[in-house]
Design a protein around this motif. Sequence first.
Motif, PDB file in Angstrom:
ATOM      1  N   ASP A  46       0.944  -1.128  -0.105  1.00  8.87           N
ATOM      2  CA  ASP A  46       0.025  -0.120   0.145  1.00  8.87           C
ATOM      3  C   ASP A  46       0.737   1.332   0.013  1.00  8.87           C
ATOM      4  OD1 ASP A  46      -2.272  -1.828   0.091  1.00  8.87           O
ATOM      5  OD2 ASP A  46      -2.535  -1.784   2.263  1.00  8.87           O
ATOM      6  N   TRP A  47       2.242   1.314   0.657  1.00  5.54           N
ATOM      7  CA  TRP A  47       2.948   2.408   0.431  1.00  5.54           C
ATOM      8  C   TRP A  47       3.728   2.515  -0.811  1.00  5.54           C
ATOM      9  CZ3 TRP A  47       5.466   4.434   5.423  1.00  5.54           C
ATOM     10  CH2 TRP A  47       6.246   5.574   5.310  1.00  5.54           C
ATOM     11  N   PHE A  48       4.502   1.380  -1.035  1.00  8.26           N
ATOM     12  CA  PHE A  48       5.495   1.278  -2.242  1.00  8.26           C
ATOM     13  C   PHE A  48       4.828   0.631  -3.321  1.00  8.26           C
ATOM     14  CE2 PHE A  48       8.575   1.405   1.773  1.00  8.26           C
ATOM     15  CZ  PHE A  48       8.970   2.737   1.267  1.00  8.26           C
ATOM     16  N   GLY A  49       3.623   0.264  -3.183  1.00  2.00           N
ATOM     17  CA  GLY A  49       3.028  -0.162  -4.603  1.00  2.00           C
ATOM     18  C   GLY A  49       3.472  -1.489  -4.893  1.00  2.00           C
ATOM     19  N   GLU A  50       4.000  -2.482  -4.212  1.00  2.00           N
ATOM     20  CA  GLU A  50       4.508  -3.718  -4.494  1.00  2.00           C
ATOM     21  C   GLU A  50       3.295  -4.710  -5.291  1.00  2.00           C
ATOM     22  OE1 GLU A  50       7.226  -7.382  -3.008  1.00  2.00           O
ATOM     23  OE2 GLU A  50       5.512  -6.765  -1.871  1.00  2.00           O
ATOM     24  N   SER A  51       3.550  -5.295  -6.604  1.00  2.00           N
ATOM     25  CA  SER A  51       2.583  -5.960  -7.294  1.00  2.00           C
ATOM     26  C   SER A  51       3.605  -7.038  -8.133  1.00  2.00           C
ATOM     27  CB  SER A  51       1.780  -5.249  -8.106  1.00  2.00           C
ATOM     28  OG  SER A  51       2.745  -4.531  -9.362  1.00  2.00           O
ATOM     29  N   GLU A  52       2.717  -7.925  -8.933  1.00  2.00           N
ATOM     30  CA  GLU A  52       3.200  -8.866  -9.536  1.00  2.00           C
ATOM     31  C   GLU A  52       4.097  -8.278 -10.725  1.00  2.00           C
ATOM     32  OE1 GLU A  52       0.297 -11.538 -10.980  1.00  2.00           O
ATOM     33  OE2 GLU A  52      -0.174 -12.411  -9.084  1.00  2.00           O
ATOM     34  N   THR A  53       3.798  -7.083 -11.041  1.00  2.00           N
ATOM     35  CA  THR A  53       4.913  -6.470 -11.979  1.00  2.00           C
ATOM     36  C   THR A  53       5.733  -5.343 -11.711  1.00  2.00           C
ATOM     37  OG1 THR A  53       3.046  -4.853 -12.635  1.00  2.00           O
ATOM     38  CG2 THR A  53       3.014  -6.749 -13.754  1.00  2.00           C
ATOM     39  N   LYS A  54       5.690  -5.183 -10.400  1.00  2.00           N
ATOM     40  CA  LYS A  54       6.476  -4.192  -9.745  1.00  2.00           C
ATOM     41  C   LYS A  54       7.383  -4.799  -8.453  1.00  2.00           C
ATOM     42  CE  LYS A  54       6.842   0.352  -7.365  1.00  2.00           C
ATOM     43  NZ  LYS A  54       6.157   1.492  -6.852  1.00  2.00           N
ATOM     44  N   LYS A  55       8.394  -4.858  -8.647  1.00  2.00           N
ATOM     45  CA  LYS A  55       9.353  -5.550  -7.563  1.00  2.00           C
ATOM     46  C   LYS A  55      10.056  -4.205  -6.770  1.00  2.00           C
ATOM     47  CE  LYS A  55       8.327  -9.793  -8.683  1.00  2.00           C
ATOM     48  NZ  LYS A  55       7.401 -10.428  -7.786  1.00  2.00           N
TER      49      LYS A  55
END
Length: 217
Positions: A46-55
Motif C-alpha cells: 500500500d505504501w510502495f505499490g508492490e505488485s506482480e509486475t513491480k518489484k
Amino acid sequence: MPRRSALWIVKNLGLLGLYKGASACLLRDIPFSAIYFPTYSHMKKDWFGESETKKLGVAQLLISGAIAGMPAAYLTTPCDVIKTRLQVEARKGETTYRGLTHCASTIYKEEGFKAFFKGGPARILRSSPQFGFTLAAYEVLQNVAPFPEHDADDLSGLNKKAGILHGAGLGDLSGDMPWVRSRNALKIILDLDQNFGRAKVKPTEEEWKRIRGLGGI
C-alpha cells in the motif's frame, strides 16, 4: 554478578532450566509476529505499490521492514520486560518471581504501569534495523535463488507432464499452486472406491451378472 554458562544452568537448575521463561518468550514473540508481518506486507503493497509486475528495491524493503518493526517492538515491550525479569537471576534484596502472573502483578504493584514499557525506545532502536535487514536479505535471496515451484520453466514442464490431469478438467497448473494441489487431492479422494480397505468377498454368479449388466438375460 558472575557469568552463568549453559553447563552451570543445567547443573544447578536441571535441563529444564534452559527453558526458563520459554512461555514468556512465546507471550512476546507471537504478538510481535502478529503485528510485524501484516504491517510489513501493508508497507510493501500500500505504501510502495508492490505488485506482480513491480518489484521493490533493497532500500524500499529495508524501510518497510524497519518501520514495521517499530510498533511491533514497542507494543510487545511489556512481554519482553516480564521475560527478562523471569530469566535474569535475582540479586540480593531483589524480588524472585514465581511465574508470569506473579511477575506481572508484582511489577505493577511495586513499580507501576510505566515499568512495563521500560526500555521500549531501546527495543525500537534494536529491533527496527534488525528486522529491516533480516527481511530485506530474505527477499533479495528469494529472488536470487527462487523456489522450484516459483520457476516458470518448471511450471511449464509440470504442465506438460500433467496431461492426464488436464484431460480430467483440472485446468492449467501454472496458476496458484497450493490451490491446484488442494483441488487435485480432493479429486483423488472423491474418485476413491467407497469399498476401499474393506475385505473383498467373492461375488456369486448372480451378483456377477448384475455387475456386468447381464441380469435378466
